[in-house]
Scaffold this motif. Structure first.
Motif, PDB file in Angstrom:
ATOM      1  N   VAL A  39      35.388  57.525 -33.696  1.00  0.00           N
ATOM      2  CA  VAL A  39      36.143  58.677 -34.346  1.00  0.00           C
ATOM      3  C   VAL A  39      36.029  59.693 -33.548  1.00  0.00           C
ATOM      4  N   ALA A  40      34.942  60.186 -32.629  1.00  0.00           N
ATOM      5  CA  ALA A  40      34.649  61.235 -31.537  1.00  0.00           C
ATOM      6  C   ALA A  40      35.341  60.831 -30.225  1.00  0.00           C
ATOM      7  N   SER A  41      35.442  59.443 -29.980  1.00  0.00           N
ATOM      8  CA  SER A  41      36.217  59.308 -28.434  1.00  0.00           C
ATOM      9  C   SER A  41      37.341  58.721 -28.477  1.00  0.00           C
ATOM     10  N   SER A  42      37.908  58.551 -29.688  1.00  0.00           N
ATOM     11  CA  SER A  42      39.274  57.978 -29.547  1.00  0.00           C
ATOM     12  C   SER A  42      40.168  58.158 -30.723  1.00  0.00           C
ATOM     13  N   GLY A  43      41.334  58.192 -30.776  1.00  0.00           N
ATOM     14  CA  GLY A  43      42.149  58.430 -31.773  1.00  0.00           C
ATOM     15  C   GLY A  43      42.412  57.325 -32.871  1.00  0.00           C
ATOM     16  N   TRP A  44      42.607  57.709 -34.043  1.00  0.00           N
ATOM     17  CA  TRP A  44      42.557  56.598 -35.191  1.00  0.00           C
ATOM     18  C   TRP A  44      43.838  55.503 -34.929  1.00  0.00           C
ATOM     19  N   TRP A  45      44.894  55.674 -34.201  1.00  0.00           N
ATOM     20  CA  TRP A  45      45.771  54.795 -33.891  1.00  0.00           C
ATOM     21  C   TRP A  45      45.224  53.675 -32.909  1.00  0.00           C
ATOM     22  N   THR A  46      44.148  53.966 -32.133  1.00  0.00           N
ATOM     23  CA  THR A  46      43.748  52.898 -31.196  1.00  0.00           C
ATOM     24  C   THR A  46      43.107  51.514 -31.761  1.00  0.00           C
TER      25      THR A  46
END
Length: 282
Positions: A39-46
């Motif tokens: 959650v801290a490193s990438s967007g949810w859509w990934t």
């Protein structure tokens, strides 16, 4: 003659509007089942790059929220606050609305205008005076105090909505009941209430959602005591002043959404009928 369908542009606009409403909820759901590091490193859509990869999903956020952060007790507290705070104003408003609609007494219209006028009074103006009264009576930090507060704040709209509905009922119905010997209470319980189920359901949805999602009134009258704190107070305390642990907020927010959504879908068939009730006399 066959009715023409809506133009394609209308369908496109409706689809875009639906997507605009659904995407934030979808993002909230996806974020709530992702590990904190992701959650801290990438967007949810990934996650949709490889949605079948189960290693990118976890229920740890829900377990921590429900069992370590006191959210389960807050969930119960929200029910304890919301259910009476919904039923009390509905009951009082039903009696008052029936009187305003079908009884004749001096000052009826002026009194009804005063009740409706309370809709424009900002809630924030009442917080300090009511809190001082609560402190003197020992009602601060109690469920009884928050029930009375929510009932008082919800009554003007409840009386206004139900009075319009009761006023739209056919007068012949009540006149026939009175000729047959029915008392006003009998007419109220046997005729008015059964016929007003759509309006009561709409009012119940509005009041329930407002109380369930309320933060300000609960914060003022209940304080921060964990024993009486509802979900909204616990949600506001999950994220620290430095923004840490905000990944837990997604899981907690989704837990808080479940009940209002269930209530709305359970009563949605009454919702539109209740809102339109009384709009046209007849």
């Amino acid at each position: 003659m066959e009715r023409e369908g809506a133009p394609p542009l209308v369908h496109l606009v409706l689809v875009l509007v639906c997507l605009a409403w659904v995407l934030p909820t979808l993002g909230l759901l996806v974020s709530s089942v992702r590990p904190a590091a992701d959650v801290a490193s990438s967007g949810w859509w990934t996650v949709f790059r490889n949605p079948l990869d189960l290693t990118q999903y976890t229920l740890a956020n829900y377990r921590q929220v429900l069992y370590q952060n006191g959210m389960a007790q807050a969930f119960v507290n929200s029910f304890i606050v919301t259910v009476p705070a919904t039923l009390i104003p509905m009951l009082i408003a039903a009696f008052a609305a029936f009187a305003f609609a079908w009884f004749t007494f001096p000052g009826r219209d002026a009194l009804f205008l005063m009740v409706v006028g309370l809709l424009v009074v900002p809630l924030q103006m009442t917080l300090i005076p009511v809190l001082r009264i609560y402190n003197s009576l020992g009602l601060s930090g109690t469920f009884l105090g928050i029930w009375l507060a929510h009932a008082g704040y919800g009554l003007p709209f409840a009386v206004y909505l139900l009075r319009n509905f009761f006023g739209s009922l056919p007068s012949d119905l009540f006149e026939s009941a009175y000729i047959d010997g029915a008392s006003p209470l009998t007419a109220f319980f046997r005729l008015a209430l059964p016929l007003s189920v759509p309006a009561l359901a709409s009012l119940g949805i509005f009041q329930f959602l407002w109380v369930w999602n309320d933060l300000l009134v609960s914060l003022i009258y209940l304080g921060g005591s964990p024993s009486v704190a509802p979900l909204t107070l616990r949600l506001s305390s999950l994220v620290g002043s430095l923004g840490q642990n905000w990944h837990l907020l997604t899981a907690a927010a989704f837990v808080a959404m479940v009940v209002p959504v269930a209530v709305f879908f359970a009563l949605q068939r009454y919702f539109v009928r209740g809102i339109l009730a009384g709009a046209v006399k007849g």
